[in-house]
Scaffold this active site. Sequence first.
Site, mmCIF file in Angstrom:
data_model
loop_
_atom_site.group_PDB
_atom_site.id
_atom_site.type_symbol
_atom_site.label_atom_id
_atom_site.label_comp_id
_atom_site.label_asym_id
_atom_site.label_seq_id
_atom_site.Cartn_x
_atom_site.Cartn_y
_atom_site.Cartn_z
ATOM 1 N N GLU A 143 -7.597 12.011 -7.190
ATOM 2 C CA GLU A 143 -8.230 11.264 -8.266
ATOM 3 C C GLU A 143 -9.558 10.658 -7.839
ATOM 4 O OE1 GLU A 143 -4.524 8.789 -8.098
ATOM 5 O OE2 GLU A 143 -5.938 7.229 -8.720
ATOM 6 N N CYS B 146 -15.990 6.489 -7.228
ATOM 7 C CA CYS B 146 -15.075 6.251 -6.113
ATOM 8 C C CYS B 146 -14.328 7.552 -5.862
ATOM 9 C CB CYS B 146 -14.108 5.128 -6.503
ATOM 10 S SG CYS B 146 -12.767 4.890 -5.331
ATOM 11 N N CYS C 58 -2.032 10.065 2.121
ATOM 12 C CA CYS C 58 -2.559 9.217 3.194
ATOM 13 C C CYS C 58 -1.413 8.917 4.145
ATOM 14 C CB CYS C 58 -3.076 7.911 2.581
ATOM 15 S SG CYS C 58 -3.819 6.779 3.784
ATOM 16 N N CYS D 233 -0.025 1.584 4.040
ATOM 17 C CA CYS D 233 -0.186 0.160 3.693
ATOM 18 C C CYS D 233 0.834 -0.194 2.604
ATOM 19 C CB CYS D 233 -1.600 -0.109 3.196
ATOM 20 S SG CYS D 233 -2.860 0.259 4.442
ATOM 21 N N CYS E 186 -0.139 -0.255 -1.309
ATOM 22 C CA CYS E 186 -0.964 0.845 -1.822
ATOM 23 C C CYS E 186 -0.112 2.034 -2.264
ATOM 24 C CB CYS E 186 -1.933 1.281 -0.719
ATOM 25 S SG CYS E 186 -2.989 2.662 -1.191
ATOM 26 N N ASN F 17 -3.802 -5.018 -7.264
ATOM 27 C CA ASN F 17 -3.444 -4.241 -8.432
ATOM 28 C C ASN F 17 -1.970 -3.887 -8.273
ATOM 29 O OD1 ASN F 17 -4.117 -2.790 -10.774
ATOM 30 N ND2 ASN F 17 -6.007 -2.100 -9.801
ATOM 31 N N CYS G 263 -5.596 2.365 -6.468
ATOM 32 C CA CYS G 263 -5.627 3.558 -5.627
ATOM 33 C C CYS G 263 -4.356 4.380 -5.715
ATOM 34 C CB CYS G 263 -5.787 3.160 -4.170
ATOM 35 S SG CYS G 263 -7.129 2.064 -3.928
HETATM 36 N N1 SAH Z 1 -8.086 3.978 3.485
HETATM 37 C C1 SAH Z 1 -9.267 3.253 3.180
HETATM 38 C C2 SAH Z 1 -9.871 3.530 1.825
HETATM 39 C C3 SAH Z 1 -8.975 3.674 0.637
HETATM 40 S S1 SAH Z 1 -8.255 2.255 -0.085
HETATM 41 C C4 SAH Z 1 -9.038 1.768 3.365
HETATM 42 O O1 SAH Z 1 -7.926 1.386 3.664
HETATM 43 O O2 SAH Z 1 -9.980 0.996 3.271
HETATM 44 C C5 SAH Z 1 -9.545 1.288 -0.776
HETATM 45 C C6 SAH Z 1 -9.230 -0.186 -0.814
HETATM 46 O O3 SAH Z 1 -8.241 -0.498 -1.808
HETATM 47 C C7 SAH Z 1 -8.670 -0.710 0.478
HETATM 48 O O4 SAH Z 1 -9.228 -1.964 0.759
HETATM 49 C C8 SAH Z 1 -7.203 -0.843 0.151
HETATM 50 O O5 SAH Z 1 -6.556 -1.699 1.042
HETATM 51 C C9 SAH Z 1 -7.251 -1.327 -1.251
HETATM 52 N N2 SAH Z 1 -6.021 -1.202 -2.030
HETATM 53 C C10 SAH Z 1 -5.060 -0.255 -1.942
HETATM 54 N N3 SAH Z 1 -4.087 -0.483 -2.829
HETATM 55 C C11 SAH Z 1 -4.429 -1.585 -3.501
HETATM 56 C C12 SAH Z 1 -3.817 -2.324 -4.545
HETATM 57 N N4 SAH Z 1 -2.652 -1.951 -5.068
HETATM 58 N N5 SAH Z 1 -4.455 -3.428 -4.991
HETATM 59 C C13 SAH Z 1 -5.643 -3.794 -4.465
HETATM 60 N N6 SAH Z 1 -6.265 -3.149 -3.492
HETATM 61 C C14 SAH Z 1 -5.665 -2.045 -2.988
#
Ligand code: SAH
Length: 355
Positions: free
Chosen positions: A94, A107, A114, A118, A121, A292, A335
Amino acid sequence: MTEKIDVKSLTLEELKEELLSRGEKSFRAAQMYGWMHGKQARSFEEMTDLSKEFREKCGEWYTYTALSPVRVQESRIDGTKKFLFDLGDGNVVESVWMKYKYGNSVCISSQAGCRMGCSFCASGIGGLERNLTPSEMLDQIYAITRLTGERVSNVVVMGTGEPLDNYDNLLVFLKLLTDENGLHISQRNVTVSTCGLVPQMRRLAGEKLQITLALSLHAATDEKRRSLMPVAKRCSIEELMDACAFYFQETGRRITFEYSLMRGVNDSLKDAQDLGRLAGRLRCHVNLIPVNPIKERSYVQSDRDSILAFKNALEKNKINVTIRREMGRDIDGACGQLRRRHMEGGQYAEGIFHN
Ligand code: SAH
């Protein structure tokens, strides 16, 4: 049979060499490159000033990446559009298109899935399928430019995937994206976001690019960070801060810290003070993101007052802070959510649908 070369992932120099090795004239390389990255042709057939015979040979030698959306969702709130692209091998990724006062921002995803895992995420839930090629990263932007009919001015690598876990392809992508014979997007308008892979952050600093490096911090102590992000077990915040200082030293570019606020998890005044102490040591900018919520986890957004109090506490320490505007809340904006819905068989969110 040898594998076909992904021709849209080659730099101009590589393309020259490639064509020379096949007995073709080197000026063909500039012509083809112009079609691929200047005019963003969708196939060899479109390259009408190349002979039919040559185009046919290209079809035998090369694969040509031209992504098509399987789904487009448009937010009724802010016009944000989310595209789900088919990679042709069963994978989808996406990308998000956002309209800001200063221009249009895209974006993009850097991997299908991935492996960072995390906890908040959606992208990491199914693990990593595979890395995206440079052309697959690039074509998310080309396809969106064509579909929206508008120029893209900013690119953020913040979609699904950990870009520094796909380092070599990322670097070729950045080269092609910012090349004067392609979209020619200014390096300063490109942001790469990482969960904090220290060796690659240091390596990136050495490339001396003018792109912005964003670090997903989300916690200001090792203990808390480790409970949210498995990658934090590999390196300490101290090591991350050193790598960020090194990035600034080598490039002169201020670091962005991303901090997703989760109610009762990392949004207390103590958390803000800890973050302020870290951020105060570096030339940086803090971007607060109301988390989110994803349906697979129970994280909840901090309330408005806590977010503002958190911001104030940082500002008292003279830290530069912004609260990220939430875009596309009604269209699975977080994301990896759209991709997950697709893989689960398609219970999508609200918004306007196109196909
Ligand atoms: N892997 C990279 C880039 C992708 S995620 C990274 O970790 O930076 C992009 C950003 O969105 C990151 O800061 C990630 O931690 C954040 N993110 C992921 N899921 C999220 C969510 N549910 N709510 C808010 N931010 C989120």
